[in-house]
Design a protein around this motif. Sequence first.
Motif, PDB file in Angstrom:
ATOM      1  N   ARG A 373      32.792 -33.765 -85.758  1.00 23.11           N
ATOM      2  CA  ARG A 373      32.263 -32.560 -85.133  1.00 23.11           C
ATOM      3  C   ARG A 373      33.086 -32.224 -83.893  1.00 23.11           C
ATOM      4  NH1 ARG A 373      26.888 -33.300 -81.541  1.00 23.11           N
ATOM      5  NH2 ARG A 373      27.336 -35.286 -80.518  1.00 23.11           N
ATOM      6  N   LEU A 374      33.065 -30.970 -83.530  1.00 21.83           N
ATOM      7  CA  LEU A 374      33.829 -30.504 -82.371  1.00 21.83           C
ATOM      8  C   LEU A 374      32.870 -30.061 -81.273  1.00 21.83           C
ATOM      9  CD1 LEU A 374      36.521 -29.764 -81.046  1.00 21.83           C
ATOM     10  CD2 LEU A 374      36.328 -27.510 -82.125  1.00 21.83           C
ATOM     11  N   THR A 375      32.919 -30.760 -80.158  1.00 19.84           N
ATOM     12  CA  THR A 375      32.194 -30.385 -78.941  1.00 19.84           C
ATOM     13  C   THR A 375      33.197 -30.427 -77.800  1.00 19.84           C
ATOM     14  OG1 THR A 375      31.602 -32.653 -78.377  1.00 19.84           O
ATOM     15  CG2 THR A 375      30.066 -31.448 -79.814  1.00 19.84           C
ATOM     16  N   ALA A 376      32.778 -29.973 -76.641  1.00 22.07           N
ATOM     17  CA  ALA A 376      33.681 -29.997 -75.484  1.00 22.07           C
ATOM     18  C   ALA A 376      34.109 -31.426 -75.169  1.00 22.07           C
ATOM     19  CB  ALA A 376      33.003 -29.364 -74.275  1.00 22.07           C
ATOM     20  N   SER A 377      33.169 -32.375 -75.257  1.00 16.68           N
ATOM     21  CA  SER A 377      33.503 -33.760 -74.933  1.00 16.68           C
ATOM     22  C   SER A 377      34.418 -34.372 -75.996  1.00 16.68           C
ATOM     23  CB  SER A 377      32.233 -34.597 -74.783  1.00 16.68           C
ATOM     24  OG  SER A 377      31.462 -34.557 -75.964  1.00 16.68           O
ATOM     25  N   VAL A 378      34.207 -34.004 -77.266  1.00 16.97           N
ATOM     26  CA  VAL A 378      35.081 -34.519 -78.324  1.00 16.97           C
ATOM     27  C   VAL A 378      36.489 -33.975 -78.156  1.00 16.97           C
ATOM     28  CG1 VAL A 378      35.552 -34.476 -80.802  1.00 16.97           C
ATOM     29  CG2 VAL A 378      33.229 -34.900 -79.989  1.00 16.97           C
ATOM     30  N   GLU A 379      36.593 -32.680 -77.868  1.00 19.00           N
ATOM     31  CA  GLU A 379      37.933 -32.097 -77.701  1.00 19.00           C
ATOM     32  C   GLU A 379      38.650 -32.729 -76.513  1.00 19.00           C
ATOM     33  OE1 GLU A 379      40.216 -27.813 -77.807  1.00 19.00           O
ATOM     34  OE2 GLU A 379      38.019 -27.859 -77.724  1.00 19.00           O
ATOM     35  N   GLU A 380      37.921 -32.985 -75.446  1.00 19.41           N
ATOM     36  CA  GLU A 380      38.531 -33.645 -74.288  1.00 19.41           C
ATOM     37  C   GLU A 380      38.968 -35.062 -74.644  1.00 19.41           C
ATOM     38  OE1 GLU A 380      37.320 -34.923 -69.699  1.00 19.41           O
ATOM     39  OE2 GLU A 380      36.063 -33.522 -70.834  1.00 19.41           O
ATOM     40  N   ALA A 381      38.181 -35.748 -75.474  1.00 17.70           N
ATOM     41  CA  ALA A 381      38.499 -37.124 -75.858  1.00 17.70           C
ATOM     42  C   ALA A 381      39.728 -37.208 -76.751  1.00 17.70           C
ATOM     43  CB  ALA A 381      37.304 -37.758 -76.564  1.00 17.70           C
ATOM     44  N   LEU A 382      40.085 -36.118 -77.426  1.00 27.39           N
ATOM     45  CA  LEU A 382      41.258 -36.131 -78.290  1.00 27.39           C
ATOM     46  C   LEU A 382      42.541 -36.407 -77.507  1.00 27.39           C
ATOM     47  CD1 LEU A 382      40.507 -33.080 -80.631  1.00 27.39           C
ATOM     48  CD2 LEU A 382      40.271 -35.511 -81.169  1.00 27.39           C
ATOM     49  N   ALA A 383      42.505 -36.142 -76.207  1.00 27.70           N
ATOM     50  CA  ALA A 383      43.675 -36.406 -75.363  1.00 27.70           C
ATOM     51  C   ALA A 383      43.986 -37.895 -75.281  1.00 27.70           C
ATOM     52  CB  ALA A 383      43.449 -35.837 -73.969  1.00 27.70           C
ATOM     53  N   SER A 384      43.025 -38.740 -75.637  1.00 29.73           N
ATOM     54  CA  SER A 384      43.245 -40.192 -75.587  1.00 29.73           C
ATOM     55  C   SER A 384      44.059 -40.691 -76.785  1.00 29.73           C
ATOM     56  CB  SER A 384      41.908 -40.929 -75.535  1.00 29.73           C
ATOM     57  OG  SER A 384      41.138 -40.675 -76.700  1.00 29.73           O
ATOM     58  N   LEU A 385      44.253 -39.836 -77.776  1.00 28.86           N
ATOM     59  CA  LEU A 385      45.018 -40.228 -78.959  1.00 28.86           C
ATOM     60  C   LEU A 385      46.509 -40.250 -78.652  1.00 28.86           C
ATOM     61  CD1 LEU A 385      43.180 -38.142 -81.714  1.00 28.86           C
ATOM     62  CD2 LEU A 385      43.037 -40.615 -81.351  1.00 28.86           C
ATOM     63  N   ASP A 386      47.208 -41.139 -79.304  1.00 27.36           N
ATOM     64  CA  ASP A 386      48.650 -41.244 -79.141  1.00 27.36           C
ATOM     65  C   ASP A 386      49.314 -40.344 -80.188  1.00 27.36           C
ATOM     66  OD1 ASP A 386      51.215 -41.943 -78.510  1.00 27.36           O
ATOM     67  OD2 ASP A 386      51.140 -43.913 -79.488  1.00 27.36           O
ATOM     68  N   GLY A 387      49.441 -39.067 -79.854  1.00 25.78           N
ATOM     69  CA  GLY A 387      50.031 -38.115 -80.786  1.00 25.78           C
ATOM     70  C   GLY A 387      49.584 -36.705 -80.471  1.00 25.78           C
ATOM     71  N   PHE A 415      50.164 -27.084 -88.228  1.00 23.99           N
ATOM     72  CA  PHE A 415      51.404 -27.848 -88.362  1.00 23.99           C
ATOM     73  C   PHE A 415      52.616 -27.012 -87.984  1.00 23.99           C
ATOM     74  CE2 PHE A 415      49.091 -31.216 -90.273  1.00 23.99           C
ATOM     75  CZ  PHE A 415      49.931 -32.315 -90.342  1.00 23.99           C
ATOM     76  N   GLU A 416      52.605 -25.752 -88.387  1.00 27.02           N
ATOM     77  CA  GLU A 416      53.745 -24.887 -88.081  1.00 27.02           C
ATOM     78  C   GLU A 416      53.884 -24.653 -86.581  1.00 27.02           C
ATOM     79  OE1 GLU A 416      52.775 -21.529 -90.431  1.00 27.02           O
ATOM     80  OE2 GLU A 416      53.373 -22.483 -92.337  1.00 27.02           O
ATOM     81  N   ALA A 417      52.762 -24.735 -85.857  1.00 30.22           N
ATOM     82  CA  ALA A 417      52.793 -24.507 -84.412  1.00 30.22           C
ATOM     83  C   ALA A 417      53.068 -25.783 -83.622  1.00 30.22           C
ATOM     84  CB  ALA A 417      51.466 -23.899 -83.957  1.00 30.22           C
ATOM     85  N   SER A 418      53.118 -26.922 -84.295  1.00 32.42           N
ATOM     86  CA  SER A 418      53.282 -28.195 -83.609  1.00 32.42           C
ATOM     87  C   SER A 418      54.722 -28.691 -83.742  1.00 32.42           C
ATOM     88  CB  SER A 418      52.317 -29.236 -84.192  1.00 32.42           C
ATOM     89  OG  SER A 418      52.440 -30.476 -83.527  1.00 32.42           O
ATOM     90  N   ASP A 419      55.234 -29.293 -82.678  1.00 28.32           N
ATOM     91  CA  ASP A 419      56.607 -29.816 -82.692  1.00 28.32           C
ATOM     92  C   ASP A 419      56.713 -31.115 -83.477  1.00 28.32           C
ATOM     93  OD1 ASP A 419      57.526 -27.721 -81.140  1.00 28.32           O
ATOM     94  OD2 ASP A 419      57.143 -28.775 -79.250  1.00 28.32           O
ATOM     95  N   GLU A 420      55.605 -31.769 -83.751  1.00 30.26           N
ATOM     96  CA  GLU A 420      55.587 -33.022 -84.500  1.00 30.26           C
ATOM     97  C   GLU A 420      54.317 -33.062 -85.323  1.00 30.26           C
ATOM     98  OE1 GLU A 420      54.273 -36.565 -82.114  1.00 30.26           O
ATOM     99  OE2 GLU A 420      54.801 -35.238 -80.440  1.00 30.26           O
TER     100      GLU A 420
END
Length: 462
Positions: A373-387, A415-420
């Motif tokens: 699910r997508l919430t503000a806290s989940v989206e913020e937590a995605l920054a902890s991923l290595d990628g 994917f088209e908008a991402s450099d990797e």
Amino acid sequence: MWPPTKASDMTRTDAPVTPPVVLTVAGSDSGGGAGIQADVKTIEACGGFGTSAITSVTAQNTTGVQGQHLLPIAEIEAQIEAVVDDFDVAGVKTGMLATSEVIDLVADHAAALPNLVVDPVMVAASGDRLLAAEAEDAYESLIAEATVVTPNADEAAVLTGRDVDDPVAAERAGKELVEMGADSALVKGGHVPGDAVVDTLVTEDGVTTFRHDRVETEATHGSGCTLSSAIATQLAHGDDLSTAVGSGIDLLASAVRYNVDVGEGPGAVHHLVQTRNDAARNPTSEAVERAVSTLVDADVSALVPERGMTVAGATPYAETPDSVAAVEGRIARTMDGVRPNRGVRFGASTTVARALLAAREHAPELRFAADCRLTASVEEALASLDGAVATYTPDERPDSVSDDATARWGVDRAFEASDEPPVAVVGRAGMGVNGRVTLLATDADDLVSRVETVHEAIGDDA
């Protein structure tokens, strides 16, 4: 005495199998990608028993043909007779015949060669000539004996004197080949320009076209051999012509996309691609089951959408949702944590499977996915991923994109908008109240690690 009292006293009863026997009459490729070597690999991969009559020995590799030696006609004939005298041959394909004498020899034996698939090999994928110019006219007698003749556009042009540069011309050429006496003609579209490859099957009863996306690669060595061998084997199994041709084309499409990167030149097609993919089904399903069990034990409730979470895994060469294993009925939140509604099976997922397959178009090494699910806290937590984390907005999709295709469109856009290749794709709105997050990984352990990393990063904000 039964049962035997000691293992040492036991002998085992044999359990023979009786696959259909398929004969290939073709040249040998020392590089292993085409010719007899490709034929036998493909025949066996399609469930047949491969036999052979070698017409010519070539010295070749991925860069080209360095030399070739035609075997004596008597030796070629002896091989054919040795096979048909002993085996109940159910299908035959021809490849490199090299000279008019060899072509005439095969035509003379055609009455003993059922389900005869004639691949009129003239030039190797490298551009090296494999058929004497004077032998081109000799093919007419062999074509008249063929169950199906399978020329590419260039070969069809030589055989009919008609340029084949679009599907309409391919149909006309196919009709001329049938008029020469062939039961049917499959004019292949790989050499015809266009984003799609259109193969045209012509019989006296009508025309059937097979269309698939073109793969941008030069690694097509052995493609014609593989297709004709697959068709001959499926005919030997008893398939009708259209089914056999369609099955062969599907195999070749995967074999070209997942080609074998060997040698210094362009690689060869992957003759065993479907066999390897089928063999990976159980390990893939088991990997998804282990991932689900770990996530249930970790109680990742904070990431489970209202509709439930899907964990999915694709086989290494997956092309359709039927090759994607997923939790049937999703993982649901309960008062006691999370639990899967049912087990794992192939074809259980649609949306996540399509998203995963879309991601694999850009990064084929990706094989596992989970939607959160997508919430503000989940989206913020995605920054902890290595990628990288990529986003798309479903409400921006064009009217031409259907609801069912939204996930694929969104992943393509991200994917088209991402450099990797991103490790997470975020659909901000339009697909559920709060949108969705699709986590991606190359293996199940990495996927679990990413889910757990995001879950831990949410912490008290869950």
